[in-house]
Design a protein around this motif. Structure first.
Motif, PDB file in Angstrom:
ATOM      1  N   SER A 107       0.701   2.275  -9.434  1.00 36.12           N
ATOM      2  CA  SER A 107      -0.028   2.760  -8.346  1.00 36.12           C
ATOM      3  C   SER A 107      -1.443   2.089  -8.426  1.00 36.12           C
ATOM      4  CB  SER A 107      -0.234   4.063  -8.147  1.00 36.12           C
ATOM      5  OG  SER A 107      -0.948   4.732  -9.293  1.00 36.12           O
ATOM      6  N   LYS A 108      -1.875   1.632  -9.609  1.00 40.40           N
ATOM      7  CA  LYS A 108      -3.263   0.791  -9.915  1.00 40.40           C
ATOM      8  C   LYS A 108      -3.310  -0.432  -9.754  1.00 40.40           C
ATOM      9  CE  LYS A 108      -4.818   4.396 -12.759  1.00 40.40           C
ATOM     10  NZ  LYS A 108      -5.014   5.207 -14.155  1.00 40.40           N
ATOM     11  N   ARG A 131       3.853  10.089  -9.594  1.00 42.85           N
ATOM     12  CA  ARG A 131       3.076  10.172 -10.851  1.00 42.85           C
ATOM     13  C   ARG A 131       2.567  11.734 -10.946  1.00 42.85           C
ATOM     14  NH1 ARG A 131      -1.950  10.843 -12.938  1.00 42.85           N
ATOM     15  NH2 ARG A 131      -2.284  10.487 -14.916  1.00 42.85           N
ATOM     16  N   TRP A 132       2.071  12.125 -10.032  1.00 40.58           N
ATOM     17  CA  TRP A 132       1.496  13.499 -10.070  1.00 40.58           C
ATOM     18  C   TRP A 132       2.584  14.699 -10.144  1.00 40.58           C
ATOM     19  CZ3 TRP A 132      -2.687  14.682 -11.940  1.00 40.58           C
ATOM     20  CH2 TRP A 132      -3.629  13.517 -11.719  1.00 40.58           C
ATOM     21  N   THR A 187       0.721  -1.180  -0.103  1.00 36.29           N
ATOM     22  CA  THR A 187       0.036   0.048   0.165  1.00 36.29           C
ATOM     23  C   THR A 187       1.012   1.062   0.027  1.00 36.29           C
ATOM     24  OG1 THR A 187      -1.682  -1.270   1.195  1.00 36.29           O
ATOM     25  CG2 THR A 187      -1.806   1.218   1.138  1.00 36.29           C
ATOM     26  N   ARG A 188       2.044   1.187   0.700  1.00 41.42           N
ATOM     27  CA  ARG A 188       2.833   2.505   0.875  1.00 41.42           C
ATOM     28  C   ARG A 188       3.237   2.452  -0.548  1.00 41.42           C
ATOM     29  NH1 ARG A 188       6.707   0.861   4.363  1.00 41.42           N
ATOM     30  NH2 ARG A 188       5.193   0.798   6.053  1.00 41.42           N
ATOM     31  N   PHE A 189       3.931   1.695  -1.043  1.00 39.74           N
ATOM     32  CA  PHE A 189       4.701   1.564  -2.496  1.00 39.74           C
ATOM     33  C   PHE A 189       3.746   2.326  -3.301  1.00 39.74           C
ATOM     34  CE2 PHE A 189       5.063  -0.687  -6.472  1.00 39.74           C
ATOM     35  CZ  PHE A 189       6.309   0.068  -6.883  1.00 39.74           C
ATOM     36  N   ARG A 190       2.437   1.584  -3.360  1.00 42.19           N
ATOM     37  CA  ARG A 190       1.501   2.360  -4.551  1.00 42.19           C
ATOM     38  C   ARG A 190       1.026   3.623  -4.182  1.00 42.19           C
ATOM     39  NH1 ARG A 190      -2.699  -2.799  -4.842  1.00 42.19           N
ATOM     40  NH2 ARG A 190      -1.284  -4.233  -6.202  1.00 42.19           N
ATOM     41  N   ARG A 191       1.046   4.161  -3.015  1.00 45.69           N
ATOM     42  CA  ARG A 191       0.925   5.361  -2.607  1.00 45.69           C
ATOM     43  C   ARG A 191       2.022   6.349  -3.120  1.00 45.69           C
ATOM     44  NH1 ARG A 191      -0.207   4.849   2.393  1.00 45.69           N
ATOM     45  NH2 ARG A 191       1.854   5.352   3.389  1.00 45.69           N
ATOM     46  N   ARG A 192       3.219   6.035  -2.920  1.00 48.01           N
ATOM     47  CA  ARG A 192       4.290   6.602  -3.475  1.00 48.01           C
ATOM     48  C   ARG A 192       4.243   6.894  -4.738  1.00 48.01           C
ATOM     49  NH1 ARG A 192       8.991   4.368   0.849  1.00 48.01           N
ATOM     50  NH2 ARG A 192       8.082   5.747   2.488  1.00 48.01           N
ATOM     51  N   ALA A 206       3.524   8.065 -16.172  1.00 48.58           N
ATOM     52  CA  ALA A 206       2.822   6.928 -16.571  1.00 48.58           C
ATOM     53  C   ALA A 206       2.909   5.461 -16.140  1.00 48.58           C
ATOM     54  CB  ALA A 206       2.632   7.095 -18.182  1.00 48.58           C
ATOM     55  N   ALA A 207       3.966   5.246 -15.947  1.00 49.46           N
ATOM     56  CA  ALA A 207       4.408   3.868 -15.506  1.00 49.46           C
ATOM     57  C   ALA A 207       4.090   3.902 -13.923  1.00 49.46           C
ATOM     58  CB  ALA A 207       5.993   3.690 -15.702  1.00 49.46           C
TER      59      ALA A 207
END
Length: 166
Positions: free
Chosen positions: A83-84, A17-18, A7-12, A77-78
């Motif tokens: 993150s998804k 990305r932003w 979850t932390r990896f996906r949030r980062r 984009a990657a």
């Protein structure tokens, strides 16, 4: 990897990305303002004192930045895909190929293309190559990333084949 680590990896990844989107939009807007909007407004007002050839020369010097910004966009984009929850290996292969190609082309354009295009336009003496260490470095890194993407793609195919045997 635990669920909290994932979850932390996906949030980062989503945050990165932003950050990449912000960088591409802000730097791209500044480049467009400097090389397209401001000269266009000044030209329409009749206050633009720079000849068209000189404006084109300045614009050509900024052209490699478009390739570099596309590389940043591809990384963003990657990160968005990761993150998804998309699988890392295919996402990384695609990103390495796109980033490598855009960095390599930007570096080649920076070292060889810009000066030769300026020389062809007759806007300056130009040269066969421009000793741009940053452009050379980005071109080499881009080529290496493109090759690594190919190696990872081949490794993924071999892994899939081995998985089918088991």
């Amino acid at each position: 990897m635990s669920q909290s680590d994932l979850t932390r990896f996906r949030r980062r990844c989503a945050q990165f990305r932003w950050l990449a989107v912000f960088m591409v939009v802000s730097v791209g807007a500044l480049l467009a303002l400097m090389y397209l909007v401001a000269p266009g407004v000044l030209l329409m007002r009749g206050e633009y004192g720079i000849p068209g050839r000189q404006w084109l020369t300045h614009t050509l010097w900024a052209l490699p930045a478009a390739f570099y910004l596309f590389a940043v966009w591809s990384i963003g984009a990657a990160m968005g895909q990761l993150s998804k929850g998309r699988l890392i290996q295919p996402t990384l292969v695609h990103a390495l190929r796109r980033v490598g190609l855009s960095l390599g082309l930007g570096g080649l354009l920076s070292v060889f293309g810009v000066t030769n295009l300026i020389r062809l336009l007759g806007a300056g003496p130009g040269g066969w190559a421009f000793f741009d260490v940053a452009g050379m470095t980005l071109g080499m890194i881009g080529g290496a990333l493109f090759l690594l993407g190919g190696v990872m793609e081949q490794a993924g195919r071999v892994q899939a084949e081995l998985d089918e045997m088991i």
